[in-house]
Write a protein that holds these residues in place. Sequence first.
Motif, PDB file in Angstrom:
ATOM      1  N   GLU A   7      58.822  82.132  96.743  1.00  0.00           N
ATOM      2  CA  GLU A   7      58.551  80.869  96.040  1.00  0.00           C
ATOM      3  C   GLU A   7      59.565  80.593  94.947  1.00  0.00           C
ATOM      4  OE1 GLU A   7      54.438  79.615  95.072  1.00  0.00           O
ATOM      5  OE2 GLU A   7      53.975  81.685  95.631  1.00  0.00           O
ATOM      6  N   THR A   8      59.891  81.631  94.214  1.00  0.00           N
ATOM      7  CA  THR A   8      60.802  81.474  93.081  1.00  0.00           C
ATOM      8  C   THR A   8      61.264  82.852  92.631  1.00  0.00           C
ATOM      9  OG1 THR A   8      61.070  80.402  90.914  1.00  0.00           O
ATOM     10  CG2 THR A   8      58.990  81.572  91.291  1.00  0.00           C
ATOM     11  N   MET A   9      62.168  82.871  91.681  1.00  0.00           N
ATOM     12  CA  MET A   9      62.568  84.125  91.059  1.00  0.00           C
ATOM     13  C   MET A   9      62.009  84.168  89.648  1.00  0.00           C
ATOM     14  SD  MET A   9      66.487  84.851  92.274  1.00  0.00           S
ATOM     15  CE  MET A   9      67.095  83.181  92.078  1.00  0.00           C
ATOM     16  N   GLY A  10      61.753  85.371  89.169  1.00  0.00           N
ATOM     17  CA  GLY A  10      61.356  85.579  87.784  1.00  0.00           C
ATOM     18  C   GLY A  10      62.364  86.481  87.121  1.00  0.00           C
ATOM     19  N   THR A  11      62.312  86.542  85.793  1.00  0.00           N
ATOM     20  CA  THR A  11      63.232  87.391  85.036  1.00  0.00           C
ATOM     21  C   THR A  11      62.431  88.439  84.272  1.00  0.00           C
ATOM     22  OG1 THR A  11      64.764  85.554  84.777  1.00  0.00           O
ATOM     23  CG2 THR A  11      65.050  87.419  83.281  1.00  0.00           C
ATOM     24  N   VAL A  12      62.854  89.686  84.386  1.00  0.00           N
ATOM     25  CA  VAL A  12      62.191  90.772  83.657  1.00  0.00           C
ATOM     26  C   VAL A  12      62.510  90.616  82.174  1.00  0.00           C
ATOM     27  CG1 VAL A  12      62.013  93.265  83.343  1.00  0.00           C
ATOM     28  CG2 VAL A  12      62.358  92.311  85.644  1.00  0.00           C
ATOM     29  N   THR A  13      61.475  90.440  81.362  1.00  0.00           N
ATOM     30  CA  THR A  13      61.682  90.341  79.908  1.00  0.00           C
ATOM     31  C   THR A  13      61.334  91.642  79.203  1.00  0.00           C
ATOM     32  OG1 THR A  13      59.482  89.385  79.580  1.00  0.00           O
ATOM     33  CG2 THR A  13      61.323  87.848  79.864  1.00  0.00           C
ATOM     34  N   SER A  14      60.592  92.518  79.902  1.00  0.00           N
ATOM     35  CA  SER A  14      60.239  93.814  79.337  1.00  0.00           C
ATOM     36  C   SER A  14      59.884  94.769  80.457  1.00  0.00           C
ATOM     37  CB  SER A  14      59.055  93.660  78.377  1.00  0.00           C
ATOM     38  OG  SER A  14      58.600  94.926  77.938  1.00  0.00           O
ATOM     39  N   ALA A  15      60.353  96.004  80.349  1.00  0.00           N
ATOM     40  CA  ALA A  15      60.013  97.071  81.297  1.00  0.00           C
ATOM     41  C   ALA A  15      59.751  98.324  80.474  1.00  0.00           C
ATOM     42  CB  ALA A  15      61.148  97.297  82.292  1.00  0.00           C
ATOM     43  N   LEU A  71      61.293  99.378  92.020  1.00  0.00           N
ATOM     44  CA  LEU A  71      60.844  98.741  90.772  1.00  0.00           C
ATOM     45  C   LEU A  71      61.140  99.579  89.539  1.00  0.00           C
ATOM     46  CD1 LEU A  71      57.451  97.004  91.632  1.00  0.00           C
ATOM     47  CD2 LEU A  71      59.779  96.124  91.794  1.00  0.00           C
ATOM     48  N   GLY A  72      61.156 100.892  89.690  1.00  0.00           N
ATOM     49  CA  GLY A  72      61.419 101.772  88.551  1.00  0.00           C
ATOM     50  C   GLY A  72      62.799 101.590  87.949  1.00  0.00           C
ATOM     51  N   SER A  73      63.711 101.001  88.698  1.00  0.00           N
ATOM     52  CA  SER A  73      65.070 100.796  88.179  1.00  0.00           C
ATOM     53  C   SER A  73      65.258  99.413  87.556  1.00  0.00           C
ATOM     54  CB  SER A  73      66.106 101.004  89.297  1.00  0.00           C
ATOM     55  OG  SER A  73      65.942 100.018  90.302  1.00  0.00           O
ATOM     56  N   LEU A  74      64.193  98.583  87.544  1.00  0.00           N
ATOM     57  CA  LEU A  74      64.316  97.247  86.942  1.00  0.00           C
ATOM     58  C   LEU A  74      64.586  97.340  85.444  1.00  0.00           C
ATOM     59  CD1 LEU A  74      61.485  95.197  88.666  1.00  0.00           C
ATOM     60  CD2 LEU A  74      63.951  94.967  89.005  1.00  0.00           C
ATOM     61  N   GLN A  75      65.445  96.460  84.987  1.00  0.00           N
ATOM     62  CA  GLN A  75      65.791  96.412  83.570  1.00  0.00           C
ATOM     63  C   GLN A  75      65.655  94.986  83.059  1.00  0.00           C
ATOM     64  OE1 GLN A  75      69.742  98.000  83.173  1.00  0.00           O
ATOM     65  NE2 GLN A  75      69.181  99.994  84.007  1.00  0.00           N
ATOM     66  N   THR A  76      65.524  94.860  81.752  1.00  0.00           N
ATOM     67  CA  THR A  76      65.428  93.550  81.124  1.00  0.00           C
ATOM     68  C   THR A  76      66.606  92.673  81.546  1.00  0.00           C
ATOM     69  OG1 THR A  76      64.272  94.499  79.236  1.00  0.00           O
ATOM     70  CG2 THR A  76      65.290  92.360  78.904  1.00  0.00           C
ATOM     71  N   GLY A  77      66.296  91.437  81.932  1.00  0.00           N
ATOM     72  CA  GLY A  77      67.327  90.489  82.340  1.00  0.00           C
ATOM     73  C   GLY A  77      67.524  90.395  83.841  1.00  0.00           C
ATOM     74  N   GLN A  78      67.034  91.379  84.594  1.00  0.00           N
ATOM     75  CA  GLN A  78      67.189  91.330  86.055  1.00  0.00           C
ATOM     76  C   GLN A  78      66.180  90.356  86.654  1.00  0.00           C
ATOM     77  OE1 GLN A  78      67.047  95.673  86.947  1.00  0.00           O
ATOM     78  NE2 GLN A  78      68.971  95.243  88.017  1.00  0.00           N
ATOM     79  N   THR A  79      66.540  89.803  87.817  1.00  0.00           N
ATOM     80  CA  THR A  79      65.650  88.873  88.501  1.00  0.00           C
ATOM     81  C   THR A  79      64.852  89.595  89.586  1.00  0.00           C
ATOM     82  OG1 THR A  79      67.381  88.239  90.069  1.00  0.00           O
ATOM     83  CG2 THR A  79      67.124  86.870  88.092  1.00  0.00           C
ATOM     84  N   VAL A  80      63.649  89.070  89.842  1.00  0.00           N
ATOM     85  CA  VAL A  80      62.808  89.578  90.919  1.00  0.00           C
ATOM     86  C   VAL A  80      62.372  88.395  91.779  1.00  0.00           C
ATOM     87  CG1 VAL A  80      61.961  91.659  89.788  1.00  0.00           C
ATOM     88  CG2 VAL A  80      60.779  89.506  89.412  1.00  0.00           C
ATOM     89  N   ASN A  81      62.237  88.641  93.082  1.00  0.00           N
ATOM     90  CA  ASN A  81      61.719  87.631  94.004  1.00  0.00           C
ATOM     91  C   ASN A  81      60.202  87.599  93.871  1.00  0.00           C
ATOM     92  OD1 ASN A  81      64.276  87.088  95.090  1.00  0.00           O
ATOM     93  ND2 ASN A  81      64.089  88.763  96.554  1.00  0.00           N
ATOM     94  N   LEU A  82      59.638  86.393  93.760  1.00  0.00           N
ATOM     95  CA  LEU A  82      58.198  86.250  93.565  1.00  0.00           C
ATOM     96  C   LEU A  82      57.573  85.419  94.675  1.00  0.00           C
ATOM     97  CD1 LEU A  82      58.154  85.438  89.733  1.00  0.00           C
ATOM     98  CD2 LEU A  82      57.802  87.666  90.823  1.00  0.00           C
TER      99      LEU A  82
END
Length: 196
Positions: A7-15, A71-82
């Motif tokens: 549907e869209t992408m989101g941005t990781v703001t905190s991990a 998912l464990g390698s996600l960092q702030t600023g990276q995008t995820v498919n939603l």
Amino acid sequence: MFTGIIETMGTVTSAVKEGANLELTISSALAPELKVDQSISHNGVCLTVTAIAADQYTTTAVAETLLKSNLGSLQTGQTVNLERAMIFNSRIDGHIVQGHVDSTGTCLSVEEQNGSWLYRIGFPPQFASLIVEKGSICMNGISLTVFDITNDAFSVAIIPYTYEHTNIQHLTPGASVNLEFDILGKYVARQLQINK
């Protein structure tokens, strides 16, 4: 259940690690439409919304999820498919996806092909029986058709729309991807195993 149509992408703001878990906060235009306890696919991983604040929401990935996904390698600023869960009174444009990642794979190569992109993906050989030529796979939450299959790799062709509207545009050789093999193949393989 999902369809693999992002549907869209989101941005990781905190991990933030909390014990064996990872708490993720995602900024997304979807946030105001979500509810606590709702299931959302994040790069193909089904996670439950635990909190919502304005244009952000929070979810938690447990140890088992982190073990089998990237998912464990996600960092702030990276995008995820939603993708939100499917509605049963509409078309299934991709294929039936559970949001239960089987394994990670590795991007082996990316080739721009004058308007489309060819990705070669390596995967653990123990899953070779679950993938068939011109069959479906869910890669980072995206429903894709596989071809040129070997016992440890396959190719996918990406059209411009998918490239522009998913985080596959950031995928480079060596990067990890989440893989969910087709549920129908899993059931067939299980039945064959039982009936031996």
